[in-house]
Design a protein around this motif. Structure first.
Motif, short mmCIF file in Angstrom:
data_model
loop_
_atom_site.label_atom_id
_atom_site.label_comp_id
_atom_site.label_asym_id
_atom_site.label_seq_id
_atom_site.Cartn_x
_atom_site.Cartn_y
_atom_site.Cartn_z
N LYS A 184 64.12 49.91 38.08
CA LYS A 184 64.15 50.83 39.26
C LYS A 184 65.00 51.79 39.48
O LYS A 184 65.07 53.04 38.70
CB LYS A 184 63.31 50.70 40.86
N GLU A 205 64.61 59.59 35.20
CA GLU A 205 63.98 60.92 35.82
C GLU A 205 65.33 62.08 35.66
O GLU A 205 64.87 62.83 35.00
CB GLU A 205 63.14 60.11 36.49
N LYS A 238 58.61 64.50 36.99
CA LYS A 238 58.58 63.23 37.37
C LYS A 238 58.03 62.32 36.86
O LYS A 238 57.46 62.15 36.56
CB LYS A 238 57.29 63.63 38.91
N ARG A 296 56.80 59.11 37.38
CA ARG A 296 55.60 58.25 38.33
C ARG A 296 55.15 56.86 38.54
O ARG A 296 55.00 56.26 36.99
CB ARG A 296 54.06 58.34 39.87
N PHE A 297 54.61 56.36 39.58
CA PHE A 297 53.34 54.64 39.04
C PHE A 297 52.22 54.33 39.37
O PHE A 297 52.18 55.12 41.06
CB PHE A 297 54.38 53.53 39.52
N ASN A 298 51.39 54.20 38.57
CA ASN A 298 50.06 53.36 39.21
C ASN A 298 49.47 52.41 38.29
O ASN A 298 50.53 52.54 37.19
CB ASN A 298 48.92 54.96 39.11
N TYR A 330 54.44 52.92 34.44
CA TYR A 330 54.76 53.92 34.61
C TYR A 330 55.03 55.16 33.42
O TYR A 330 54.16 54.73 33.03
CB TYR A 330 57.09 53.93 34.17
N GLU A 363 55.32 63.06 34.88
CA GLU A 363 54.18 63.60 35.27
C GLU A 363 55.04 65.09 34.76
O GLU A 363 55.94 65.21 35.39
CB GLU A 363 53.67 63.66 36.41
N ARG A 402 50.01 63.26 31.52
CA ARG A 402 50.81 62.63 31.54
C ARG A 402 51.61 62.05 30.28
O ARG A 402 50.34 61.70 29.75
CB ARG A 402 49.69 61.76 33.11
#
Ligand SMILES: Nc1ncnc2c1ncn2[C@@H]1O[C@H](COP(=O)(O)OP(=O)(O)OP(=O)(O)O)[C@@H](O)[C@H]1O
Ligand SMILES: [Mg+2]
Length: 684
Positions: A453, A460, A473, A475-477, A482, A485, A509
């Motif tokens: 992490k 970044e 950025k 990001r994570f979903n 990862y 964006e 993305r």
């Protein structure tokens, strides 16, 4: 579908919760039943071989407890069929098995149980014409065996009855104990034994479960003993059959070791004062005429501060003692605490922080305890040395022996404290329950995850300066993992090595090979962290379960101390007196009061005397005007005897109470003492 049908085949009498991913699904008849009972939307699944659609409905697995509670409350049984191998590692269809069957008498979710009442599963067996009539008439009597198990605490008892009087006593006991579920042999005549309202759920099982040899075997295995003599069951075929059948049934349905069920008490009917159901009702012992706890004798005198104590006191009131020695022991314990107001106050203050140790240890033994449960258990054990310190100067023998039973179980207390964090999640699978430094493998995995992490955060910053896009950025979903964006305005500055993944309203993305490499490290580690945490937690819970006996001893001692202190509090606050309980026949009360009515009429209550004995005062015929206080007088005498024999002080100036083996009372059915209405008033 074949797996489902197999499970259903084995559990025809239950609704099958069939685990599919994050849901429990129900099909066919089960779906129709559950949809109706739970207000679920019915859908249908692809057609079966015959060409018709299969009705189905589902519930999210994390909300299962709430739905289970509602189904069980309505009297249904539910078989829970889980995926028993990892979906990712399985070849072909994931294997599923029924891991537990819940029913009204075996379900132990907190939302379903009453804190201050037990939850009983009862086993009943009728053995026709097998008992010798000891009265000598030579006829053969029927024998009835009854066993009672509170799965939520491990309390386990059995009794036997014979003949017609025994049958009535059994029916009375059933009405008083109000089991949630009765286990009977499918071929036995149990119908006439059970009350119509409230009717317990009945589970009819194969008669062989009650077979004596099989039952004895189930019992000796569960209680880990060679013979049953030590439990008073050696010559008790009825009680043994009922108890053995219960154990067998529980092990089958719970698929757990049940380490908290480790002893059984044989109850002789003559070991307690008999209070039949109508008497209990008319004297308003545990419930008022309105069916509430408030307004009853129990509601009035219960000053316990733990739910364990409250349950125990209720049990005492339903089975007052008939042993003079034990009554004296309790009275002496209460007396000392009544005088020692400083110690009593400190003890009661401390006990307020005591959790429901009996149910916590049962949850550990059944495999349902979560991290928070174990922390509550550990904190409760941690109060034990302080309880001991407060009560150390006391001298009553009962208090002394209770203190000797207290065990802080230091190994368990310390291990739990060292392993679990201070504010752990409710469930181990939520993650984060286990402290750092407990397990090297877990620490290493956490290091990898954190490192990954940090690398992503560093990346970044690096990508922002390389591309000159300040708003970039990472990001994570759950879908993409990862990603990077970039907003619409900055798309022109995106370098060639970014791979476009998705277009969204405000921008796009991207992913890069390096980012995916970090991601694999983090996600792989996170997954293994959770697996490791769950394994460590399960091992900890098993250790707690293995110490169930010692923890239960402590729990029982704490509950007893709470009840004694509670009775002492009532005695001190309401000015009760210590009764002289004896084995003669003289009953003498001076300035007696009714414990509930005096609370409602305040200082206006007029005390009354009573004298009864076997020679000169066998009967009292009491007359007087309506609303004159006749019923109140009758009840207060009965209640004082009852209180004395549970070991409580009584509301009077002086009381001499003979050990009494039975109380009968019938009072105009509908008067309401708490509201100040006599029979006549209500009828008017
Ligand atoms: N000793 C007492 N001191 C003060 N108030 C009392 C006393 N006994 C009874 N009462 C009050 O009087 C009310 C009526 O009492 P109770 O029901 O015992 O009368 P009763 O004689 O049984 O009447 P009935 O003949 O109508 O059944 C009680 O609800 C209570 O409020
Ligand atoms: Mg009356």
């Amino acid at each position: 579908m074949r797996q489902y049908l197999d499970a259903k085949q084995q559990h025809r009498d239950a609704i099958v919760f069939f685990r599919m991913g994050d849901f429990y699904e129900m099909f066919y008849e089960d779906a129709l039943t559950a949809a109706r009972a739970l207000d679920l939307t019915l859908t249908s699944r692809s057609k079966n071989a015959g060409g018709s659609a299969i009705p189905m409905c589902g519930i999210p697995h994390h909300a299962a407890d709430g739905y289970l509670t509602r189904l069980v409350q309505k009297g249904f049984r539910v078989a829970i069929c889980e995926q028993v191998e990892d979906a990712k590692k399985a070849k072909g269809i994931v294997r599923r098995e029924v891991v537990r069957v819940v029913s009204p008498g075996t379900f132990t979710e907190a939302g379903y149980l009453e804190d201050r009442e037990p939850t009983f599963l009862m086993g009943l067996v009728v053995q026709r014409g097998v008992a010798r009539d000891r009265g000598g008439s030579g006829t053969d009597l029927d024998r009835y065996g009854m066993a009672l198990l509170d799965v939520s605490t491990g309390e386990f008892a059995a009794t036997e009855y014979r003949g017609d009087t025994g049958r009535q006593a059994l029916a009375d006991d059933i009405a008083v104990l109000r089991p949630r579920e009765c286990l009977v042999a499918s071929d036995s005549e149990w119908h006439s034994l059970l009350p119509d309202a409230p009717a317990p759920a009945v589970t009819a099982v194969d008669p062989w479960l009650f077979d004596l040899e099989r039952a004895r075997h189930a019992l000796t295995t569960q209680l880990d003993t060679a013979g049953l003599e030590g439990f008073g069951l050696s010559d008790r075929p009825g009680a043994t059959a009922a108890a053995g059948a219960l154990v067998h049934y529980l092990r089958e349905t719970q698929k757990a070791q049940l380490a908290h069920v480790r002893s059984i008490t044989f109850r002789e009917t003559a070991d307690a004062m008999v209070i039949d159901p109508p008497t209990l009702k008319h004297l308003e012992v545990v419930t008022s005429s309105e069916g509430t706890r408030a307004g009853s004798l129990l509601g009035e005198i219960d000053q316990t501060v733990t739910v364990m104590g409250s349950r125990l006191l209720r049990g005492w009131m339903l089975r007052p003692l008939v042993s003079l020695e034990r009554v004296h022991d309790r009275l002496d314990g209460v007396e000392e605490l009544a005088f020692r107001s400083v110690e009593r106050g400190k003890l009661r203050e401390l006990l307020k922080s005591v959790h429901d140790l009996e149910r916590l240890v049962a949850r550990a033994a059944m495999g349902t305890a979560g991290p928070r449960d174990l922390v509550a258990l550990q904190r409760t054990l941690a109060t034990v040395p302080r309880v001991r310190a407060i009560l150390d100067p006391l001298q009553a023998p009962l208090t002394g022996s209770l203190l000797a039973e207290l065990d802080e179980v230091p190994d368990i207390r310390d291990t739990v404290e060292a392993t679990l964090g201070d504010a752990p999640p409710a469930l181990a699978r939520d993650g984060g329950a286990i402290r750092d430094g407990v397990d090297p493998e877990l620490d290493e995995l956490r290091g990898i995850s954190r490192g990954g992490k940090e690398q992503i955060a560093a990346m970044e910053a690096a990508e922002r300066s390389r591309t000159g896009i300040g708003s970039l950025k990472i990001r994570f979903n759950r879908v993409f993992g990862y990603y990077i964006e970039v907003s619409k305005a900055n798309l022109h500055a995106v370098p060639d090595d970014y791979h476009r993944k998705q277009t969204i309203a405000g921008g796009e993305r991207f992913i890069t090979p390096v980012l995916k490499e970090y991601e694999q490290r983090v996600l792989g580690a996170d997954e293994r962290i959770l697996e490791r945490e769950i394994a460590l937690f399960d091992a900890l819970r098993d250790r707690v379960a293995a110490a169930a006996g010692r923890i239960q001893d402590s729990a029982r001692a704490l509950a007893n101390l709470d009840v004694l202190a509670g009775l002492a509090e009532t005695a001190a606050v309401h000015d009760y007196t210590k009764p002289h309980v004896h084995d003669g026949d003289e009953l003498l009360i001076t300035e007696g009061r009714h414990p509930v009515v005096e609370r409602h009429v305040g200082h206006g209550f007029v005390p009354n005397d009573v004298t009864l004995n076997a020679s000169s005062h066998q009967v009292i015929i009491l007359t007087g005007p309506n609303m004159g206080g006749k019923s109140t007088y009758l009840r207060q005498v009965a209640l004082s005897v009852l209180l004395a024999q549970i070991g409580s002080f009584v509301p009077a100036n002086r009381a001499k109470i003979p050990i009494t083996d039975r109380i009968f009372a019938r009072v105009g059915a509908s008067d309401n003492i708490a509201r100040g209405q006599s029979t006549f008033m209500v009828e008017m």
